[in-house]
Design a protein around this motif. Sequence first.
Motif, PDB file in Angstrom:
ATOM      1  N   ALA A   1       0.708  -1.140  -0.032  1.00 22.15           N
ATOM      2  CA  ALA A   1      -0.095   0.012   0.067  1.00 22.15           C
ATOM      3  C   ALA A   1       0.875   1.264   0.123  1.00 22.15           C
ATOM      4  N   ALA A   2       1.956   1.124   0.716  1.00 25.88           N
ATOM      5  CA  ALA A   2       2.740   2.326   0.712  1.00 25.88           C
ATOM      6  C   ALA A   2       3.425   2.794  -0.609  1.00 25.88           C
ATOM      7  N   PHE A   3       3.649   1.553  -1.309  1.00 24.34           N
ATOM      8  CA  PHE A   3       4.352   1.941  -2.837  1.00 24.34           C
ATOM      9  C   PHE A   3       3.386   2.628  -3.534  1.00 24.34           C
ATOM     10  N   HIS A   4       1.958   2.114  -3.459  1.00 23.43           N
ATOM     11  CA  HIS A   4       1.026   2.889  -4.274  1.00 23.43           C
ATOM     12  C   HIS A   4       0.505   4.226  -3.954  1.00 23.43           C
ATOM     13  N   ALA A   5       0.664   4.437  -2.526  1.00 27.99           N
ATOM     14  CA  ALA A   5       0.389   5.860  -2.056  1.00 27.99           C
ATOM     15  C   ALA A   5       1.557   6.642  -2.609  1.00 27.99           C
ATOM     16  N   GLY A   6       2.615   5.960  -2.628  1.00 26.27           N
ATOM     17  CA  GLY A   6       3.737   7.167  -3.093  1.00 26.27           C
ATOM     18  C   GLY A   6       3.743   7.470  -4.327  1.00 26.27           C
ATOM     19  N   MET A   7       3.342   6.337  -5.292  1.00 25.94           N
ATOM     20  CA  MET A   7       3.101   6.762  -6.896  1.00 25.94           C
ATOM     21  C   MET A   7       1.828   7.679  -6.801  1.00 25.94           C
ATOM     22  N   ARG A   8       0.983   7.682  -6.027  1.00 25.58           N
ATOM     23  CA  ARG A   8      -0.214   8.779  -6.279  1.00 25.58           C
ATOM     24  C   ARG A   8       0.344   9.817  -6.009  1.00 25.58           C
ATOM     25  N   ILE A   9       1.301  10.227  -4.989  1.00 26.73           N
ATOM     26  CA  ILE A   9       1.856  11.416  -4.783  1.00 26.73           C
ATOM     27  C   ILE A   9       2.513  11.863  -6.018  1.00 26.73           C
ATOM     28  N   LEU A  10       3.163  11.213  -6.782  1.00 23.66           N
ATOM     29  CA  LEU A  10       3.806  11.480  -7.748  1.00 23.66           C
ATOM     30  C   LEU A  10       2.959  11.697  -8.873  1.00 23.66           C
ATOM     31  N   VAL A  11       1.783  10.928  -9.251  1.00 26.01           N
ATOM     32  CA  VAL A  11       0.779  11.181 -10.057  1.00 26.01           C
ATOM     33  C   VAL A  11       0.036  12.471 -10.045  1.00 26.01           C
ATOM     34  N   GLU A  12      -0.089  12.901  -8.747  1.00 26.51           N
ATOM     35  CA  GLU A  12      -0.562  14.257  -8.428  1.00 26.51           C
ATOM     36  C   GLU A  12       0.193  15.177  -8.781  1.00 26.51           C
ATOM     37  N   ARG A  13       1.502  15.194  -8.666  1.00 28.33           N
ATOM     38  CA  ARG A  13       2.658  16.056  -8.963  1.00 28.33           C
ATOM     39  C   ARG A  13       2.244  16.457 -10.708  1.00 28.33           C
ATOM     40  N   ILE A  14       2.316  15.228 -11.183  1.00 29.37           N
ATOM     41  CA  ILE A  14       2.108  15.561 -12.579  1.00 29.37           C
ATOM     42  C   ILE A  14       1.064  16.104 -13.057  1.00 29.37           C
ATOM     43  N   ARG A  15      -0.341  15.948 -12.449  1.00 32.59           N
ATOM     44  CA  ARG A  15      -1.458  16.450 -12.860  1.00 32.59           C
ATOM     45  C   ARG A  15      -1.276  18.119 -12.689  1.00 32.59           C
ATOM     46  N   ARG A  16      -0.691  18.390 -11.537  1.00 31.22           N
ATOM     47  CA  ARG A  16      -0.708  19.776 -11.198  1.00 31.22           C
ATOM     48  C   ARG A  16       0.145  20.485 -12.587  1.00 31.22           C
TER      49      ARG A  16
END
Length: 245
Positions: A129-144
């Motif tokens: 779950a921690a890996f996927h949570a970290g990837m979601r943070i990266l995805v959010e950066r990309i979307r910004r």
Amino acid sequence: MLDGPNADVIAAAEPEVGRDLTRQRVIEAAAGLLARDGREAVTTRAVASAAGVQAPAIYRLFGDKDGLLEAVAEHGYATFLAAKHVDARPRDPVDDLRAGWDLAVGFGLANPELYALMYGEPKRGTASAAFHAGMRILVERIRRLAAAGRLRVEERLAVALIHATARGAVLTWLSLPAGERDPALLTTMRESMVAAVTNEKPVVEDPGVAGAARTLRALLPEQTALSGAEQHLLGEWLDRLASGG
């Protein structure tokens, strides 16, 4: 002594709580051995001794040594996730991207053996779950970046490029003799990544849905991928978005 309807529930939960605590103690013992003495030091016997358990307990908890290493990698992702700072409204999304990249690389340089375990083997710990949570943070950066008109490539490609350059930078740095580690390697790789995934200036003067719609509306006549009817329909949608309606 406990009585009443909750007594059986509490009694049943106690072994599970003890199992979780033992599991965490073993993981931390293995992570400590890994950090101090490297991968070869993480033997079943050494981990059991450091954790204060019998060796068979490790097999009951993790199945085998590979299962233990998987758990240590997941622990690493959780530790990295806890260190991440998330700014939902950064002043500059490109600088925010740099900061995120620097944080990932800094974690790797500070935890070389753990990082090599996490990222040196395909898919190690990536089901956590921690890996996927970290990837979601990266995805959010990309979307910004995309929302600000600064994203040069498709979002999934940007995620892969950022992830790959950070991993490659750390693993390459760690593979070099100490005397050959030039900080310019890290800076150059970061800026190459930034140049590959971002635009120097926003692609629209007015970031946001309306500004993006106006830009796309102006370029619509030049495209050839849509039929006439599709182009007409998209034009109507873009006109509505551009006007804020």
